[in-house]
Design an enzyme around this catalytic site. Sequence first.
Site, mmCIF file in Angstrom:
data_model
loop_
_atom_site.group_PDB
_atom_site.id
_atom_site.type_symbol
_atom_site.label_atom_id
_atom_site.label_comp_id
_atom_site.label_asym_id
_atom_site.label_seq_id
_atom_site.Cartn_x
_atom_site.Cartn_y
_atom_site.Cartn_z
ATOM 1 N N ASP A 117 0.825 -1.243 -0.213
ATOM 2 C CA ASP A 117 -0.077 0.111 0.084
ATOM 3 C C ASP A 117 0.659 1.431 0.100
ATOM 4 O O ASP A 117 1.853 1.296 0.446
ATOM 5 C CB ASP A 117 -0.920 -0.133 1.294
ATOM 6 C CG ASP A 117 -1.874 0.950 1.136
ATOM 7 O OD1 ASP A 117 -2.564 1.397 -0.066
ATOM 8 O OD2 ASP A 117 -2.488 1.252 2.198
ATOM 9 N N GLY A 139 0.135 5.632 -4.468
ATOM 10 C CA GLY A 139 -0.680 6.864 -4.676
ATOM 11 C C GLY A 139 0.216 7.920 -4.021
ATOM 12 O O GLY A 139 0.503 9.061 -4.606
ATOM 13 N N HIS A 171 2.169 3.534 -9.169
ATOM 14 C CA HIS A 171 2.105 2.068 -9.304
ATOM 15 C C HIS A 171 3.203 1.591 -10.111
ATOM 16 O O HIS A 171 3.333 0.339 -9.854
ATOM 17 C CB HIS A 171 0.806 1.762 -10.173
ATOM 18 C CG HIS A 171 -0.540 2.272 -9.404
ATOM 19 N ND1 HIS A 171 -0.761 1.781 -7.929
ATOM 20 C CD2 HIS A 171 -1.231 2.987 -9.635
ATOM 21 C CE1 HIS A 171 -1.917 2.499 -7.583
ATOM 22 N NE2 HIS A 171 -2.242 3.184 -8.507
ATOM 23 N N SER A 194 -7.662 -5.378 -4.998
ATOM 24 C CA SER A 194 -8.703 -5.985 -4.131
ATOM 25 C C SER A 194 -10.053 -5.679 -4.928
ATOM 26 O O SER A 194 -10.281 -4.987 -5.821
ATOM 27 C CB SER A 194 -8.975 -5.126 -2.880
ATOM 28 O OG SER A 194 -9.590 -3.832 -3.145
ATOM 29 N N SER A 195 -11.231 -6.611 -4.316
ATOM 30 C CA SER A 195 -12.392 -6.341 -5.075
ATOM 31 C C SER A 195 -12.996 -5.229 -4.886
ATOM 32 O O SER A 195 -13.797 -4.979 -5.492
ATOM 33 C CB SER A 195 -12.946 -7.707 -4.411
ATOM 34 O OG SER A 195 -13.172 -7.586 -2.998
ATOM 35 N N LEU A 205 10.366 -20.833 -4.745
ATOM 36 C CA LEU A 205 9.648 -20.045 -4.002
ATOM 37 C C LEU A 205 8.162 -20.023 -4.688
ATOM 38 O O LEU A 205 8.010 -19.992 -5.856
ATOM 39 C CB LEU A 205 9.914 -18.462 -4.240
ATOM 40 C CG LEU A 205 9.477 -17.293 -3.617
ATOM 41 C CD1 LEU A 205 9.053 -17.402 -2.103
ATOM 42 C CD2 LEU A 205 9.605 -16.163 -4.524
ATOM 43 N N ARG A 240 2.083 -4.770 6.242
ATOM 44 C CA ARG A 240 1.381 -3.727 5.460
ATOM 45 C C ARG A 240 2.210 -2.500 5.672
ATOM 46 O O ARG A 240 2.587 -2.129 6.515
ATOM 47 C CB ARG A 240 -0.024 -3.393 6.139
ATOM 48 C CG ARG A 240 -0.768 -2.269 5.120
ATOM 49 C CD ARG A 240 -2.277 -1.998 5.558
ATOM 50 N NE ARG A 240 -2.728 -1.083 4.574
ATOM 51 C CZ ARG A 240 -4.013 -1.386 4.232
ATOM 52 N NH1 ARG A 240 -4.799 -2.002 4.511
ATOM 53 N NH2 ARG A 240 -4.429 -0.333 3.385
HETATM 54 C C1 IPE Z 1 -5.494 -2.690 -0.135
HETATM 55 O O1 IPE Z 1 -5.138 -1.109 -0.334
HETATM 56 C C2 IPE Z 1 -5.680 -3.327 -1.565
HETATM 57 C C3 IPE Z 1 -4.004 -3.636 -1.819
HETATM 58 C C4 IPE Z 1 -3.161 -3.044 -1.585
HETATM 59 C C5 IPE Z 1 -4.106 -3.986 -3.268
HETATM 60 P P1 IPE Z 1 -6.171 -0.135 -0.365
HETATM 61 O O2 IPE Z 1 -5.558 1.007 -0.734
HETATM 62 O O3 IPE Z 1 -7.238 -0.475 -1.312
HETATM 63 O O4 IPE Z 1 -7.128 -0.288 1.020
HETATM 64 P P2 IPE Z 1 -7.837 0.861 1.617
HETATM 65 O O5 IPE Z 1 -8.783 1.448 0.944
HETATM 66 O O6 IPE Z 1 -6.830 1.891 2.316
HETATM 67 O O7 IPE Z 1 -8.578 0.326 3.061
HETATM 68 C C1 IPE Z 2 -1.394 0.114 -3.513
HETATM 69 O O1 IPE Z 2 -1.394 1.809 -3.366
HETATM 70 C C2 IPE Z 2 -1.669 -0.331 -4.629
HETATM 71 C C3 IPE Z 2 -3.430 -0.721 -5.009
HETATM 72 C C4 IPE Z 2 -4.154 -0.868 -4.052
HETATM 73 C C5 IPE Z 2 -3.579 -1.313 -5.899
HETATM 74 P P1 IPE Z 2 -2.529 2.663 -3.486
HETATM 75 O O2 IPE Z 2 -3.176 3.074 -4.602
HETATM 76 O O3 IPE Z 2 -3.789 2.426 -2.534
HETATM 77 O O4 IPE Z 2 -1.883 3.855 -2.713
HETATM 78 P P2 IPE Z 2 -2.421 4.848 -1.784
HETATM 79 O O5 IPE Z 2 -2.940 4.250 -0.530
HETATM 80 O O6 IPE Z 2 -3.385 5.594 -2.351
HETATM 81 O O7 IPE Z 2 -1.195 5.925 -1.496
HETATM 82 MG MG MG Z 3 -4.167 2.431 -0.641
#
Ligand code: IPE
Ligand code: IPE
Ligand code: MG
Length: 239
Positions: free
Chosen positions: A12, A15, A29, A57-58, A123, A180
């Site tokens: 995570d 962004g 990304h 994620s879904s 792995l 995480r």
């Molecule tokens: C969890 O992160 C999903 C992935 C890392 C693929 P999100 O960014 O989607 O989760 P929330 O919205 O902060 O809970």
């Molecule tokens: C994790 O990073 C990647 C995915 C959820 C696909 P984010 O895109 O959730 O990044 P933040 O949480 O908005 O910084």
């Molecule tokens: Mg995120």
Amino acid sequence: MTTPAHVAIIMDGNGRWAKARGLPRVAGHRAGVEALRQTVRAAGEMGINWLTVYAFSSENWSRPKSEVSDLMGLLKLFIRRDLAELHRNGVRVRVIGERENLAPDIRALLEEAEDLTRSNRSLNLVIAFNYGSRDEIARAARNMAMAVKSGQIDADSITAESFAGFLDTAGIPDPDLIIRTSGELRLSNFLLWQAAYAELVFLPCYWPDFGRADLAEALRSFASRERRFGGVIASDIAL
Ligand code: IPE
Ligand code: IPE
Ligand code: MG
């Protein structure tokens, strides 16, 4: 030092990593894919047998269309570019998550990755894509109910173990350690059933900045934990 057999990572913060640099989210990304490559390599070298990564994620479908399409594109690029090398390095790829509703080209790539690497043993890389625990559990319940209905199994004989066999993770050991990144302290619908006794490590760094040293730090933290699984440590019984 005890090394966890199965490490699962919620990748995570892509962004926010991009935003901090004045870049578009897709740049985060892209950098995240590079961090994934390094992590797969490091995990193998550190003696981890199973590595699960939360890639989409879904609930991520609720993001702007353009970001969803960027993420789909990056998955395709990752498999096209990296599959041969993963295979050469003996990595077995498995994918968990809902597959029926994915675009045909993505489904085909996921299947190709699984088929090509099926007999690899170094792995195990599990990619959680279009994955959400509640959806996984509901699908498992539906499939199990169908098996009861058709007489394949007896409802009275259902146990936690037999139910787990209907999850996407059937045959995969539960995660010992869940990491995480990005400072968020939540699971966001990731491996809810399987995480029952996982140790959790939350790191402040954004996923694109995650590297070998962060993985090593998480492993050290894991090694210092006392896992009890609801029991009592033998040395404490005498006191
Ligand atoms: C969890 O992160 C999903 C992935 C890392 C693929 P999100 O960014 O989607 O989760 P929330 O919205 O902060 O809970
Ligand atoms: C994790 O990073 C990647 C995915 C959820 C696909 P984010 O895109 O959730 O990044 P933040 O949480 O908005 O910084
Ligand atoms: Mg995120």
